[in-house]
Motif scaffolding. Sequence first.
Motif, mmCIF file in Angstrom:
data_model
loop_
_atom_site.group_PDB
_atom_site.id
_atom_site.type_symbol
_atom_site.label_atom_id
_atom_site.label_comp_id
_atom_site.label_asym_id
_atom_site.label_seq_id
_atom_site.Cartn_x
_atom_site.Cartn_y
_atom_site.Cartn_z
ATOM 1 N N UNK A 214 -7.873 8.711 -5.766
ATOM 2 C CA UNK A 214 -8.813 9.303 -5.409
ATOM 3 C C UNK A 214 -9.308 8.913 -4.064
ATOM 4 N N UNK A 215 -8.366 8.101 -3.414
ATOM 5 C CA UNK A 215 -8.653 7.574 -2.028
ATOM 6 C C UNK A 215 -7.570 7.650 -1.161
ATOM 7 N N UNK A 216 -7.394 6.969 -0.118
ATOM 8 C CA UNK A 216 -6.401 7.286 0.851
ATOM 9 C C UNK A 216 -5.252 6.524 0.850
ATOM 10 N N UNK A 217 -5.155 5.610 0.017
ATOM 11 C CA UNK A 217 -3.985 4.988 -0.573
ATOM 12 C C UNK A 217 -4.091 4.048 -1.560
ATOM 13 N N UNK A 218 -2.861 3.643 -2.346
ATOM 14 C CA UNK A 218 -3.030 2.885 -3.436
ATOM 15 C C UNK A 218 -2.748 1.418 -2.934
ATOM 16 N N UNK A 219 -3.237 0.458 -3.396
ATOM 17 C CA UNK A 219 -2.932 -1.020 -2.970
ATOM 18 C C UNK A 219 -2.480 -1.577 -4.346
ATOM 19 N N UNK A 220 -1.324 -2.042 -4.482
ATOM 20 C CA UNK A 220 -0.799 -2.559 -5.640
ATOM 21 C C UNK A 220 0.292 -3.878 -5.674
ATOM 22 N N UNK A 221 0.469 -4.596 -6.612
ATOM 23 C CA UNK A 221 1.347 -5.678 -6.734
ATOM 24 C C UNK A 221 2.244 -5.602 -7.644
ATOM 25 N N UNK B 133 0.835 -1.035 0.079
ATOM 26 C CA UNK B 133 -0.021 -0.143 0.134
ATOM 27 C C UNK B 133 0.876 1.231 0.200
ATOM 28 N N UNK B 134 0.628 2.309 -0.620
ATOM 29 C CA UNK B 134 1.327 3.384 -0.612
ATOM 30 C C UNK B 134 0.410 4.709 -0.368
ATOM 31 N N UNK B 135 0.851 5.277 0.660
ATOM 32 C CA UNK B 135 0.024 6.544 1.007
ATOM 33 C C UNK B 135 0.546 8.045 0.809
ATOM 34 N N UNK B 136 1.353 8.083 -0.278
ATOM 35 C CA UNK B 136 1.768 9.254 -0.710
ATOM 36 C C UNK B 136 0.781 10.235 -1.377
ATOM 37 N N UNK B 137 1.046 11.315 -1.276
ATOM 38 C CA UNK B 137 -0.225 12.285 -2.068
ATOM 39 C C UNK B 137 -0.386 12.007 -3.494
ATOM 40 N N UNK B 138 0.810 11.511 -4.385
ATOM 41 C CA UNK B 138 0.516 11.374 -5.655
ATOM 42 C C UNK B 138 -0.536 10.063 -5.573
ATOM 43 N N UNK B 139 -0.285 9.138 -4.822
ATOM 44 C CA UNK B 139 -1.023 7.771 -4.859
ATOM 45 C C UNK B 139 -2.641 8.174 -4.325
ATOM 46 N N UNK B 140 -2.612 9.204 -3.470
ATOM 47 C CA UNK B 140 -3.914 9.378 -2.947
ATOM 48 C C UNK B 140 -4.629 10.308 -4.161
ATOM 49 N N UNK B 141 -3.900 11.135 -4.725
ATOM 50 C CA UNK B 141 -4.445 11.837 -5.967
ATOM 51 C C UNK B 141 -4.901 11.106 -7.028
ATOM 52 N N UNK B 142 -4.070 10.038 -7.587
ATOM 53 C CA UNK B 142 -4.295 9.304 -8.593
ATOM 54 C C UNK B 142 -5.277 8.082 -8.366
#
Length: 134
Positions: A41-48, A30-39
């Motif tokens: 539209x949520x609080x964090x990104x969940x990636x593999x 998971x990534x909670x950087x501002x860019x991932x939040x903006x991209x």
Amino acid sequence: MADKSATRTARCACGQLRIELRGEPIRTYACACRECQRITGSAFAYRAMFEAGAIVARNGSTLSWHRSEGPGRWIEHVRCPDCGTLVYQQGEALGDRLSVSVGCFGDQAFPAPVMLYFASRKHHWLNLSVPVTG
């Protein structure tokens, strides 16, 4: 032991863009950087994260966007041009790897994140029981 020949399909929301990947992810995060939040539209990104060579098929057209990720480094976001779903990313910091949005797999059994990046930028209520960085 995981089946290294197994394939998974990630697709955008409208189904126009699909990628097929062979093998298991290197890690999920998971990534909670501002860019991932903006991209997202949520609080964090969940990636593999996968090896770049894991993509064995790609169907549909893409729209790419490059952004700076620090001095002299870039990241490319690969989206569906129709629905805008961010399907995967690649970039200098990832080397020979790519990062796929886990929601694009539509698999409730997908492995949970093992790391939270940029924890200092997370929303106060976000509580993932994983190691954190930044």
